[in-house]
Write a protein that holds these residues in place. Structure first.
Motif, mmCIF file in Angstrom:
data_model
loop_
_atom_site.group_PDB
_atom_site.id
_atom_site.type_symbol
_atom_site.label_atom_id
_atom_site.label_comp_id
_atom_site.label_asym_id
_atom_site.label_seq_id
_atom_site.Cartn_x
_atom_site.Cartn_y
_atom_site.Cartn_z
ATOM 1 N N LEU A 40 0.841 -1.202 0.000
ATOM 2 C CA LEU A 40 0.000 0.000 0.000
ATOM 3 C C LEU A 40 0.872 1.247 0.000
ATOM 4 C CD1 LEU A 40 -2.618 -1.163 2.640
ATOM 5 C CD2 LEU A 40 -3.223 -0.309 0.382
ATOM 6 N N THR A 41 0.559 2.183 -0.901
ATOM 7 C CA THR A 41 1.340 3.419 -0.964
ATOM 8 C C THR A 41 0.489 4.672 -0.828
ATOM 9 O OG1 THR A 41 1.177 3.485 -3.383
ATOM 10 C CG2 THR A 41 3.074 2.334 -2.429
ATOM 11 N N ALA A 42 -0.809 4.578 -1.108
ATOM 12 C CA ALA A 42 -1.680 5.752 -1.061
ATOM 13 C C ALA A 42 -3.123 5.286 -1.136
ATOM 14 C CB ALA A 42 -1.366 6.699 -2.222
ATOM 15 N N LEU A 43 -4.042 6.241 -1.010
ATOM 16 C CA LEU A 43 -5.464 6.019 -1.251
ATOM 17 C C LEU A 43 -5.898 6.958 -2.364
ATOM 18 C CD1 LEU A 43 -6.778 5.811 2.430
ATOM 19 C CD2 LEU A 43 -6.445 3.899 0.845
ATOM 20 N N ARG A 44 -6.656 6.433 -3.320
ATOM 21 C CA ARG A 44 -7.147 7.264 -4.424
ATOM 22 C C ARG A 44 -8.603 7.618 -4.184
ATOM 23 N NH1 ARG A 44 -5.597 9.319 -8.804
ATOM 24 N NH2 ARG A 44 -3.632 8.165 -8.807
ATOM 25 N N VAL A 45 -8.887 8.921 -4.304
ATOM 26 C CA VAL A 45 -10.229 9.449 -4.077
ATOM 27 C C VAL A 45 -10.780 10.004 -5.386
ATOM 28 C CG1 VAL A 45 -11.613 11.128 -2.797
ATOM 29 C CG2 VAL A 45 -9.621 10.066 -1.703
ATOM 30 N N GLN A 46 -12.055 9.735 -5.646
ATOM 31 C CA GLN A 46 -12.782 10.395 -6.727
ATOM 32 C C GLN A 46 -14.056 10.996 -6.152
ATOM 33 O OE1 GLN A 46 -13.485 7.796 -10.088
ATOM 34 N NE2 GLN A 46 -11.528 8.363 -11.009
ATOM 35 N N VAL A 47 -14.369 12.207 -6.606
ATOM 36 C CA VAL A 47 -15.574 12.905 -6.165
ATOM 37 C C VAL A 47 -16.318 13.372 -7.409
ATOM 38 C CG1 VAL A 47 -16.512 14.693 -4.659
ATOM 39 C CG2 VAL A 47 -14.226 13.745 -4.183
ATOM 40 N N ARG A 48 -17.523 12.854 -7.611
ATOM 41 C CA ARG A 48 -18.327 13.223 -8.782
ATOM 42 C C ARG A 48 -19.499 14.098 -8.358
ATOM 43 N NH1 ARG A 48 -20.825 8.979 -12.014
ATOM 44 N NH2 ARG A 48 -20.806 7.659 -10.152
ATOM 45 N N PHE A 49 -19.690 15.211 -9.057
ATOM 46 C CA PHE A 49 -20.797 16.118 -8.763
ATOM 47 C C PHE A 49 -21.016 17.002 -9.985
ATOM 48 C CE2 PHE A 49 -16.846 18.089 -7.547
ATOM 49 C CZ PHE A 49 -16.951 19.414 -7.938
ATOM 50 N N ARG A 50 -22.101 17.738 -9.985
ATOM 51 C CA ARG A 50 -22.384 18.659 -11.090
ATOM 52 C C ARG A 50 -21.988 20.075 -10.703
ATOM 53 N NH1 ARG A 50 -24.645 16.396 -15.312
ATOM 54 N NH2 ARG A 50 -25.711 14.386 -15.047
ATOM 55 N N VAL A 51 -21.400 20.783 -11.654
ATOM 56 C CA VAL A 51 -20.986 22.149 -11.401
ATOM 57 C C VAL A 51 -22.223 23.000 -11.119
ATOM 58 C CG1 VAL A 51 -21.087 23.004 -13.774
ATOM 59 C CG2 VAL A 51 -19.371 23.937 -12.187
ATOM 60 N N ILE A 56 -19.477 27.734 -12.163
ATOM 61 C CA ILE A 56 -18.286 27.833 -11.316
ATOM 62 C C ILE A 56 -18.561 27.097 -10.005
ATOM 63 C CG2 ILE A 56 -16.709 29.364 -10.078
ATOM 64 C CD1 ILE A 56 -17.403 31.540 -12.099
ATOM 65 N N SER A 57 -17.678 26.203 -9.632
ATOM 66 C CA SER A 57 -17.748 25.532 -8.329
ATOM 67 C C SER A 57 -16.383 25.586 -7.668
ATOM 68 C CB SER A 57 -18.183 24.067 -8.484
ATOM 69 O OG SER A 57 -19.555 23.961 -8.788
ATOM 70 N N ASP A 58 -16.371 25.888 -6.389
ATOM 71 C CA ASP A 58 -15.135 25.834 -5.615
ATOM 72 C C ASP A 58 -15.045 24.475 -4.916
ATOM 73 O OD1 ASP A 58 -14.433 28.325 -6.380
ATOM 74 O OD2 ASP A 58 -14.982 29.318 -4.513
ATOM 75 N N PHE A 59 -13.855 23.885 -4.951
ATOM 76 C CA PHE A 59 -13.610 22.589 -4.307
ATOM 77 C C PHE A 59 -12.538 22.801 -3.249
ATOM 78 C CE2 PHE A 59 -11.887 18.374 -3.726
ATOM 79 C CZ PHE A 59 -12.992 17.534 -3.851
ATOM 80 N N GLU A 60 -12.788 22.291 -2.024
ATOM 81 C CA GLU A 60 -11.863 22.616 -0.938
ATOM 82 C C GLU A 60 -11.951 21.611 0.192
ATOM 83 O OE1 GLU A 60 -13.313 26.501 -0.189
ATOM 84 O OE2 GLU A 60 -14.848 25.845 1.222
ATOM 85 N N ARG A 149 -21.954 22.557 -0.375
ATOM 86 C CA ARG A 149 -22.718 21.314 -0.515
ATOM 87 C C ARG A 149 -22.693 20.459 0.754
ATOM 88 N NH1 ARG A 149 -22.650 19.844 -6.171
ATOM 89 N NH2 ARG A 149 -22.544 21.806 -7.354
ATOM 90 N N ASP A 150 -22.361 21.025 1.888
ATOM 91 C CA ASP A 150 -22.260 20.243 3.128
ATOM 92 C C ASP A 150 -23.500 19.401 3.391
ATOM 93 O OD1 ASP A 150 -20.793 22.774 3.127
ATOM 94 O OD2 ASP A 150 -20.031 22.146 5.075
ATOM 95 N N SER A 151 -24.670 19.971 3.127
ATOM 96 C CA SER A 151 -25.921 19.266 3.427
ATOM 97 C C SER A 151 -26.470 18.513 2.230
ATOM 98 C CB SER A 151 -26.963 20.257 3.949
ATOM 99 O OG SER A 151 -27.209 21.277 2.991
ATOM 100 N N SER A 152 -25.757 18.490 1.110
ATOM 101 C CA SER A 152 -26.199 17.742 -0.061
ATOM 102 C C SER A 152 -26.113 16.246 0.214
ATOM 103 C CB SER A 152 -25.337 18.075 -1.276
ATOM 104 O OG SER A 152 -25.500 19.418 -1.661
ATOM 105 N N PRO A 153 -27.001 15.441 -0.380
ATOM 106 C CA PRO A 153 -26.897 13.992 -0.203
ATOM 107 C C PRO A 153 -25.580 13.482 -0.769
ATOM 108 C CG PRO A 153 -28.526 14.549 -1.872
ATOM 109 C CD PRO A 153 -28.148 15.826 -1.218
ATOM 110 N N ALA A 154 -25.094 12.391 -0.214
ATOM 111 C CA ALA A 154 -23.819 11.822 -0.641
ATOM 112 C C ALA A 154 -23.936 10.304 -0.720
ATOM 113 C CB ALA A 154 -22.700 12.206 0.322
#
Length: 577
Positions: A40-51, A56-60, A149-154
């Motif tokens: 194991l060397t890392a974890l890969r994350v993907q996040v899918r959503f609509r702009v 314009i969407s900020d990601f943080e 999007r804190d309260s958006s469904p996930a």
């Protein structure tokens, strides 16, 4: 996934079309291991959503958690598919442009914060651990999110590899081919824990409790013992709160490497999970308090009122969220028979001795809150003060009501009141206690604001115990423990005036293990196994300093009395009621 009711408006038969409001599309998280040569060397994350509709969407990443303000720092190879432009606006913050409503896929790797197994000296819960055979991370450091999007469904999915086990409370959310066991939001993804690897042991919820346990590493007890104890503790506290005995919940345990001069075990609540970091020498008996403390955080303070959104301001209220939780960790385990009255007294006496010898015992509330994340002794202070005040206030409630009202009564009323209130947990407690004849404001001013030492009345814990006050020597190991740990457990700063030096301890000796002694107890002999000029020998001494301190201790007068567990735990005796 959070399901929203679809409202259909039936129009006249003129041919007008019905209009349907649709549920918001979820933010979809996926996680996968990154391996090189089977390691194991890392974890890969993907996040899918609509702009956003603006294009314009900020990601943080969140601003901070548990004292760590740079939660983004372990991210690498940030990329966005579906964007027309990606601009880095600052550390952990990207501005993404795309056609309004376009689907975006953000991807990145999370690296380990450690190049070694975490130790008692450097372990820190916010930091991700990715070792050759196992990994652990909290959602705060693992997952970025689209701003607002804190309260958006996930939703969440794990894409594993052969031989790599996985467990997370994110599995309670919906995923591909998996129905949700509870609604899930982006905030839930951040408030999560993941653990896995080749050595993962998992215990599913086959008993109908909804509780799962997942461990990696080796401990002084077996995973089966931890599993059984966790289920007992969780059942006790669910009964106390009249909570759902079948709700999904995850307990994770990750190992930290012990030191001859220091031991450590701790945990953190993660919504419908808690994560434990355990020194591999910690005995199972010590886990009773830790499990009870961490599971009590399921309610305190998250369901007892609001907490400050400003991380720097939160320590000012930890006397309630942490101190009361400490109080109930002891009270509920003795009430349920998980610990004996003697064990209950030993837990309190260790804390009381630590409080008596604390160099910050009289620190004002403002200074203590400011020092919380940087000073180990200041970190302990709200736990100590809050637990002592809880015991003292409980005794007053019982006395003022002739046994009809206790601290339990106030907290049960508070959990109901908090459902319809946006008042802070501490303010709500203050008001509900006052309604029952307990004015805590003078004590808050004296002990929490001004920092006056707390002295427990002799009868704080009922008829079977007495709080005694005595003078004893201050506790001192006789050397600089922090400098010694930093030097690889080579004795450093040995004080020539103290018993350790008189017994033969010298700077430069390698400390291999502590074989005797109790934390903060100057009356119990200390024994260190050391290496001196290539030979091993044991140095035994009393860990006493030159000062004398006033220490309160809990003495059990009638340990076998039928009512003792009840009164120690903060309830009136059956006879009184």
């Amino acid at each position: 996934m959070r399901l929203l009711l679809l409202s259909v408006v039936a129009l006249s038969l003129s041919g007008a079309e019905s209009r349907v409001s649709t549920a918001p599309e979820p933010v979809r998280y996926t996680l996968a291991p990154v391996l090189s040569g089977g390691v194991l060397t890392a974890l890969r994350v993907q996040v899918r959503f609509r702009v956003d509709p603006s294009g314009i969407s900020d990601f943080e990443w969140a601003n901070g958690w548990a004292g760590e303000r740079r939660l983004w720092q372990w991210e690498r190879d940030f990329a966005v598919a579906g964007a027309t432009a990606v601009e880095k606006k600052g550390d952990g913050h990207w501005r993404i442009r795309a056609a309004p409503g376009a689907e975006l896929t953000v991807s990145y790797r999370i690296l380990s914060a450690y190049d070694h197994d975490p130790t008692v000296e450097d372990s820190d819960q916010p930091r991700p651990v990715i070792r050759p055979r196992w990994f652990y991370a909290v959602g705060n450091a693992l997952f970025g999110y689209p701003n607002g999007r804190d309260s958006s469904p996930a939703t969440f999915d794990w894409f594993g590899a052969p031989g790599i086990g996985f467990a997370s409370d994110l599995e309670h959310l919906a995923g591909q081919g998996r129905r949700a066991t509870r609604p899930g939001t982006v905030a839930d993804a951040l408030e999560s824990v993941v653990i896995g690897g080749r050595d993962l042991r998992t215990f599913p919820a086959l008993d109908g409790s909804g509780v799962r346990v997942a461990t990696v590493g080796r401990y002084a007890f077996t995973p089966e013992q931890l599993d059984g104890l966790a289920r007992r503790v969780i059942s006790v506290e669910r009964t106390f709160w009249n909570a759902d005995q079948r709700a999904p919940f995850l307990v994770t345990a990750a190992p930290i490497v012990g030191s001859p001069t220091a031991t450590s075990f701790g945990g953190t609540g993660r919504g419908d999970a808690f994560a434990l970091w355990i020194d591999q020498r910690t005995p199972l008996d010590r886990m009773k308090w830790l499990l009870a403390h961490e599971y009590f955080h399921t309610w305190n303070a998250v369901r007892l009122g609001t907490t400050s959104e400003d991380q720097a301001a939160r320590p000012a209220d930890y006397w309630f969220s942490e101190g009361f939780t400490d109080y109930y960790a002891r009270a509920l385990t003795v009430r349920a028979g998980l610990i004996s009255p003697t064990e209950f007294a030993a837990q309190w006496n260790e804390m009381l001795a630590g409080y008596a010898g604390s160099p910050v015992r009289t620190m004002t509330g403002e200074r203590a809150a400011a020092a919380f994340w940087n000073d180990e002794m200041a970190q302990k202070l709200p736990y100590q003060r809050g637990a002592m005040l809880a015991a003292m206030w409980n005794a007053r409630l019982l006395a003022g009501s002739r046994g009809a009202t206790s601290l339990d009564t106030v907290l049960h009323a508070q959990i109901a009141a908090a459902r319809a209130s946006k008042v802070s947990a501490t303010s709500l407690f203050r008001a509900l206690a006052a309604d029952r004849g307990l004015n805590i404001t003078p004590d808050e001013t004296r002990y929490l604001v001004k920092g006056e030492p707390i002295v427990l009345p002799a009868d704080t814990f009922g008829q079977c115990a007495t709080v005694v006050t005595e003078q004893r020597p201050s506790f001192s190991r006789g050397f600089d423990a922090e400098a010694t740990a930093g030097a690889g457990n080579v004795a450093t700063g040995v004080d020539r005036r103290l018993p350790a030096f008189a017994a033969g301890l010298r700077d430069g000796m390698k400390i291999l293990a502590r074989t005797e002694g109790e934390p903060d107890n100057a009356l119990v002999p200390y024994a260190l196994l050391v290496e001196d000029n290539g030979k091993q020998r044991t140095i035994r001494y009393l860990p006493q300093g030159q000062e004398r301190v006033t220490v309160q201790q809990l003495r059990i007068d009638a340990p076998n009395a039928r009512e003792c567990p009840r009164t120690l735990s903060g309830l009136a005796s059956s006879r009184a009621e």
